[in-house]
Design a protein around this motif. Structure first.
Motif, PDB file in Angstrom:
ATOM      1  N   ALA A 128      66.895 122.001  37.929  1.00  0.00           N
ATOM      2  CA  ALA A 128      65.365 120.318  37.613  1.00  0.00           C
ATOM      3  C   ALA A 128      65.524 119.677  38.291  1.00  0.00           C
ATOM      4  CB  ALA A 128      66.949 120.469  36.062  1.00  0.00           C
ATOM      5  N   GLY A 129      64.752 118.544  37.996  1.00  0.00           N
ATOM      6  CA  GLY A 129      64.996 117.857  39.103  1.00  0.00           C
ATOM      7  C   GLY A 129      64.023 116.565  38.515  1.00  0.00           C
ATOM      8  N   ASP A 130      63.653 115.770  39.647  1.00  0.00           N
ATOM      9  CA  ASP A 130      63.219 115.225  39.309  1.00  0.00           C
ATOM     10  C   ASP A 130      61.602 114.337  39.195  1.00  0.00           C
ATOM     11  OD1 ASP A 130      64.464 112.790  38.830  1.00  0.00           O
ATOM     12  OD2 ASP A 130      65.261 111.678  40.343  1.00  0.00           O
ATOM     13  N   ASP A 131      61.323 115.943  39.604  1.00  0.00           N
ATOM     14  CA  ASP A 131      59.664 116.463  39.889  1.00  0.00           C
ATOM     15  C   ASP A 131      59.278 116.780  38.703  1.00  0.00           C
ATOM     16  OD1 ASP A 131      60.615 118.685  39.834  1.00  0.00           O
ATOM     17  OD2 ASP A 131      60.427 119.351  41.628  1.00  0.00           O
ATOM     18  N   LYS A 132      59.836 116.556  37.980  1.00  0.00           N
ATOM     19  CA  LYS A 132      59.049 116.787  35.767  1.00  0.00           C
ATOM     20  C   LYS A 132      59.740 118.596  35.843  1.00  0.00           C
ATOM     21  CE  LYS A 132      55.222 113.260  35.777  1.00  0.00           C
ATOM     22  NZ  LYS A 132      54.818 113.274  36.028  1.00  0.00           N
ATOM     23  N   GLN A 133      60.403 119.467  37.495  1.00  0.00           N
ATOM     24  CA  GLN A 133      60.755 120.772  37.166  1.00  0.00           C
ATOM     25  C   GLN A 133      61.559 121.322  36.994  1.00  0.00           C
ATOM     26  OE1 GLN A 133      58.958 122.481  40.422  1.00  0.00           O
ATOM     27  NE2 GLN A 133      56.641 121.125  40.748  1.00  0.00           N
ATOM     28  N   VAL A 134      61.713 122.496  36.016  1.00  0.00           N
ATOM     29  CA  VAL A 134      62.817 123.174  35.532  1.00  0.00           C
ATOM     30  C   VAL A 134      62.807 124.596  36.109  1.00  0.00           C
ATOM     31  CG1 VAL A 134      64.071 123.700  33.984  1.00  0.00           C
ATOM     32  CG2 VAL A 134      63.069 121.815  33.611  1.00  0.00           C
ATOM     33  N   LYS A 135      63.118 124.790  36.962  1.00  0.00           N
ATOM     34  CA  LYS A 135      62.750 126.372  37.909  1.00  0.00           C
ATOM     35  C   LYS A 135      63.803 127.812  37.541  1.00  0.00           C
ATOM     36  CE  LYS A 135      60.907 124.255  41.925  1.00  0.00           C
ATOM     37  NZ  LYS A 135      59.126 124.711  41.360  1.00  0.00           N
ATOM     38  N   CYS A 136      63.672 128.860  37.270  1.00  0.00           N
ATOM     39  CA  CYS A 136      64.377 129.636  36.785  1.00  0.00           C
ATOM     40  C   CYS A 136      64.175 130.601  38.767  1.00  0.00           C
ATOM     41  CB  CYS A 136      64.083 130.606  35.925  1.00  0.00           C
ATOM     42  SG  CYS A 136      65.333 131.981  35.469  1.00  0.00           S
ATOM     43  N   TRP A 137      65.785 130.983  38.999  1.00  0.00           N
ATOM     44  CA  TRP A 137      66.144 131.653  40.853  1.00  0.00           C
ATOM     45  C   TRP A 137      66.292 132.955  40.370  1.00  0.00           C
ATOM     46  CZ3 TRP A 137      64.133 128.919  44.913  1.00  0.00           C
ATOM     47  CH2 TRP A 137      63.917 127.339  44.874  1.00  0.00           C
ATOM     48  N   SER A 177      58.524 113.823  32.627  1.00  0.00           N
ATOM     49  CA  SER A 177      59.125 112.533  33.157  1.00  0.00           C
ATOM     50  C   SER A 177      60.033 113.461  34.192  1.00  0.00           C
ATOM     51  CB  SER A 177      59.675 111.376  32.853  1.00  0.00           C
ATOM     52  OG  SER A 177      59.899 110.373  33.862  1.00  0.00           O
ATOM     53  N   GLY A 178      61.408 113.050  34.561  1.00  0.00           N
ATOM     54  CA  GLY A 178      62.627 113.593  36.038  1.00  0.00           C
ATOM     55  C   GLY A 178      63.477 114.097  34.699  1.00  0.00           C
ATOM     56  N   VAL A 179      63.680 115.216  34.755  1.00  0.00           N
ATOM     57  CA  VAL A 179      65.198 115.695  33.868  1.00  0.00           C
ATOM     58  C   VAL A 179      66.318 115.594  34.773  1.00  0.00           C
ATOM     59  CG1 VAL A 179      65.369 118.332  33.588  1.00  0.00           C
ATOM     60  CG2 VAL A 179      62.749 117.743  34.333  1.00  0.00           C
ATOM     61  N   TYR A 180      66.987 114.789  34.437  1.00  0.00           N
ATOM     62  CA  TYR A 180      68.234 114.725  34.176  1.00  0.00           C
ATOM     63  C   TYR A 180      69.755 115.695  34.271  1.00  0.00           C
ATOM     64  CZ  TYR A 180      66.327 109.772  35.766  1.00  0.00           C
ATOM     65  OH  TYR A 180      65.759 108.761  36.097  1.00  0.00           O
ATOM     66  N   CYS A 181      69.459 116.334  33.071  1.00  0.00           N
ATOM     67  CA  CYS A 181      70.762 116.996  32.938  1.00  0.00           C
ATOM     68  C   CYS A 181      70.314 118.301  32.432  1.00  0.00           C
ATOM     69  CB  CYS A 181      71.868 115.824  32.440  1.00  0.00           C
ATOM     70  SG  CYS A 181      70.548 116.238  30.550  1.00  0.00           S
ATOM     71  N   LEU A 182      70.920 119.835  32.590  1.00  0.00           N
ATOM     72  CA  LEU A 182      70.987 120.509  32.558  1.00  0.00           C
ATOM     73  C   LEU A 182      71.595 121.695  31.635  1.00  0.00           C
ATOM     74  CD1 LEU A 182      67.950 123.296  34.125  1.00  0.00           C
ATOM     75  CD2 LEU A 182      70.806 123.915  34.479  1.00  0.00           C
ATOM     76  N   GLN A 219      64.334 115.402  44.080  1.00  0.00           N
ATOM     77  CA  GLN A 219      66.214 115.615  44.917  1.00  0.00           C
ATOM     78  C   GLN A 219      66.411 116.723  43.027  1.00  0.00           C
ATOM     79  OE1 GLN A 219      67.884 112.301  43.978  1.00  0.00           O
ATOM     80  NE2 GLN A 219      66.439 111.165  42.452  1.00  0.00           N
ATOM     81  N   VAL A 220      67.399 117.431  43.330  1.00  0.00           N
ATOM     82  CA  VAL A 220      67.718 118.192  42.758  1.00  0.00           C
ATOM     83  C   VAL A 220      68.297 117.496  41.999  1.00  0.00           C
ATOM     84  CG1 VAL A 220      68.720 120.704  41.956  1.00  0.00           C
ATOM     85  CG2 VAL A 220      67.194 120.070  43.819  1.00  0.00           C
ATOM     86  N   ARG A 221      68.078 117.245  40.336  1.00  0.00           N
ATOM     87  CA  ARG A 221      69.527 116.752  39.663  1.00  0.00           C
ATOM     88  C   ARG A 221      70.292 116.875  38.439  1.00  0.00           C
ATOM     89  NH1 ARG A 221      68.709 110.601  39.059  1.00  0.00           N
ATOM     90  NH2 ARG A 221      69.242 110.650  37.914  1.00  0.00           N
ATOM     91  N   GLY A 222      69.834 118.538  38.399  1.00  0.00           N
ATOM     92  CA  GLY A 222      70.767 119.659  37.684  1.00  0.00           C
ATOM     93  C   GLY A 222      70.700 120.652  37.870  1.00  0.00           C
ATOM     94  N   LEU A 223      71.998 121.642  38.157  1.00  0.00           N
ATOM     95  CA  LEU A 223      71.638 123.208  38.672  1.00  0.00           C
ATOM     96  C   LEU A 223      72.588 123.614  38.065  1.00  0.00           C
ATOM     97  CD1 LEU A 223      72.416 123.106  42.084  1.00  0.00           C
ATOM     98  CD2 LEU A 223      70.614 124.143  40.929  1.00  0.00           C
ATOM     99  N   ALA A 224      72.426 125.177  37.216  1.00  0.00           N
ATOM    100  CA  ALA A 224      73.324 125.797  36.739  1.00  0.00           C
ATOM    101  C   ALA A 224      73.521 127.419  36.250  1.00  0.00           C
ATOM    102  CB  ALA A 224      73.104 125.802  35.141  1.00  0.00           C
TER     103      ALA A 224
END
Length: 478
Positions: free
Chosen positions: A228-237, A253-258, A212-217
């Protein structure tokens, strides 16, 4: 003749009980002849006790300005003593009794007039002769101070005008485009969807996360969106190509905020590994790992001046970080529960933090505690947002949405979301909230897989929806 008993005769328990009751009755008859009545109060002891109390509390108080003394025929004046009950019978008519009650001892037979009725006395409270018993407590000697609590401004109530369906899981995050034309939402169905603000129509669906996707900016400096999501990944689109161009690896571990820094090309993420990580957007390098929290970092925001990074955690603390050295500047320990949501005021140097125990307001840059909000939502608060008009919104786990006046902390509207048909009542939870760039529209992301949009009621006036405000009696300073 009966033989002697081998064992000593034991005393029966019942006889012991009778003996104790007899002794108790004898004591009562001896020391308390009138049963069921308290002894009469000792007037002399009360007088001594109160005179000592007034001497300790108000011994150093002096009148601000001394009035001109007039010669009196009755003898020496006792202007600073409280009138006694016997002296009240011999009070002269036409003389106003406005005495400053600071005397160390009580003189019951003296008159307390400072002069004739034409001369005013410097008083804190008029000590009326007839109200001798009523003014005998020290609380009556205190000056009444009017409440200085700011009165809340009137805000129109907010109403839900659109419900958007499309996600297949809980909607966990939301962010607005700087041009205010679209907004994006991240969900537990592992997708990111982009919606049109004006019509609510789905424009695009992005896939790539495996949890699940927990953070957006959304960046206001580049055509980039970060997730950012619970899959430990932070992505740039890249929003021109609609695909992932960078990934930031390092969370355990999971990323909760961004959050995105407003003036630097720096990205901040916080997660379950109790660390807030600072990333260089272009090089994908980790600049700092801001360590110090003892539990999940679940909320973060940034600002252009120190403290540039503020994080809230499940360990109930809020930390200010120095971005030059990667060290803690200040730790706020006012909350007693997890700090799941924080919001920065767009104009003032202040921010608010929400926890299950209370919602608190702090000033920046030093982090001084301002005040608590005047009501308690009494639920876990997951989302907060505030606009330039001073309307703050908090969303809770039980589906409650409260609107607050920022200046006074008064909750002027308390509403509950309505779950979409087919959902359980327990799915009435608010996970994210965000105002658009103008502050006139509000988007909430909910556990019933919907996105709800809110706006102010145009027909409301201060007459139809008056402010029901009572200033607080006590101000809690913690």
């Amino acid at each position: 003749m009966p033989g002697p008993t081998t064992e000593a005769e034991s005393i029966e328990p019942q006889s012991l009980k009778k003996l104790s009751i007899k002794s108790l009755k004898r004591s009562l008859d001896l020391f308390s002849p009138v049963h069921g009545q308290f002894p009469p109060p000792d007037a002399e002891a009360k007088k001594i006790r109160l005179s000592h109390k007034m001497k300790v509390a108000y011994g150093g108080v002096e009148p601000v300005s001394q009035p001109p003394r007039q010669p009196e025929k009755t003898g020496p004046s006792s202007a600073l003593a409280l009138p006694g009950p016997e002296g009240s019978k011999s009070a002269q008519k036409g003389v106003t009794e406005n005495a400053l009650v600071v005397g160390p001892t009580l003189q019951p037979k003296g008159l307390n007039s400072i002069g004739t009725s034409g001369v005013k006395s410097t008083t804190i409270i008029p000590a009326n002769v007839s109200s001798y018993e009523r003014n005998f407590s020290t609380s009556a000697l205190m000056e009444r101070i009017p409440s200085r609590w700011p009165r809340p401004e009137w805000h129109a109530p907010w109403k839900n005008y659109r419900v958007i369906q499309g996600h297949l899981g809980w909607v966990r995050s939301v962010a607005f485009d700087p041009s205010n034309e679209w907004f994006c939402t991240g969900s537990a169905d592992r997708t990111i969807k982009i919606w049109d603000v004006a019509t609510g129509v789905l424009k695009l669906t992005l896939t790539g996360h495996i949890e699940q996707v927990r953070g957006l900016a959304v960046s206001n400096r580049h055509t980039y969106m970060f997730s950012a999501g619970d899959d430990k990944q932070v992505k740039c689109w890249d929003l021109e190509q609609n695909k992932v161009i960078r990934s930031y690896h390092g969370h355990l571990s999971g990323v909760y905020c961004l959050a995105l820094h407003p003036t630097l090309d720096v990205l901040l993420t916080g997660g379950r590994d109790s660390v807030c990580r600072v990333w260089d957007i272009r090089t994908k390098m980790q600049i700092f790992a801001l360590t110090g929290h003892d539990n999940t970092v679940c909320s973060v925001f940034t600002r252009p001046t120190d403290p540039q990074v503020v994080t809230g955690s499940h360990d109930t603390t809020i930390k200010f970080w120095d971005l030059r050295y990667g060290k803690t500047m200040t730790t706020l320990t006012h909350h007693k529960k997890s700090v799941r949501a924080m919001t920065l005021h767009p104009k003032e140097n202040a921010f608010a933090s929400a926890s299950a125990d209370n919602t608190k307001k702090f000033s920046l840059p030093k982090g001084e505690f301002c005040h608590n909000m005047l009501s308690q939502q009494k639920t876990i608060i997951n989302a907060m947002a505030v606009n330039e008009d001073g309307v703050m919104v908090t969303g809770g786990d039980n589906g409650s949405i409260w609107f607050w006046d920022w200046k006074s902390g008064h909750s002027f509207q308390q509403t509950e979301t309505i779950v979409q048909p087919g959902s359980l009542e327990s799915e009435a939870g608010i996970y994210a909230a965000c105002y658009d760039q103008t502050g006139s529209r509000l988007v909430t992301c909910e556990a019933d897989k919907t996105i709800k949009m809110w706006k102010e009621d145009e027909n409301a006036t201060p007459e139809t929806h008056p402010v029901n405000f009572k200033p607080p009696k006590e101000i809690r300073r913690f």
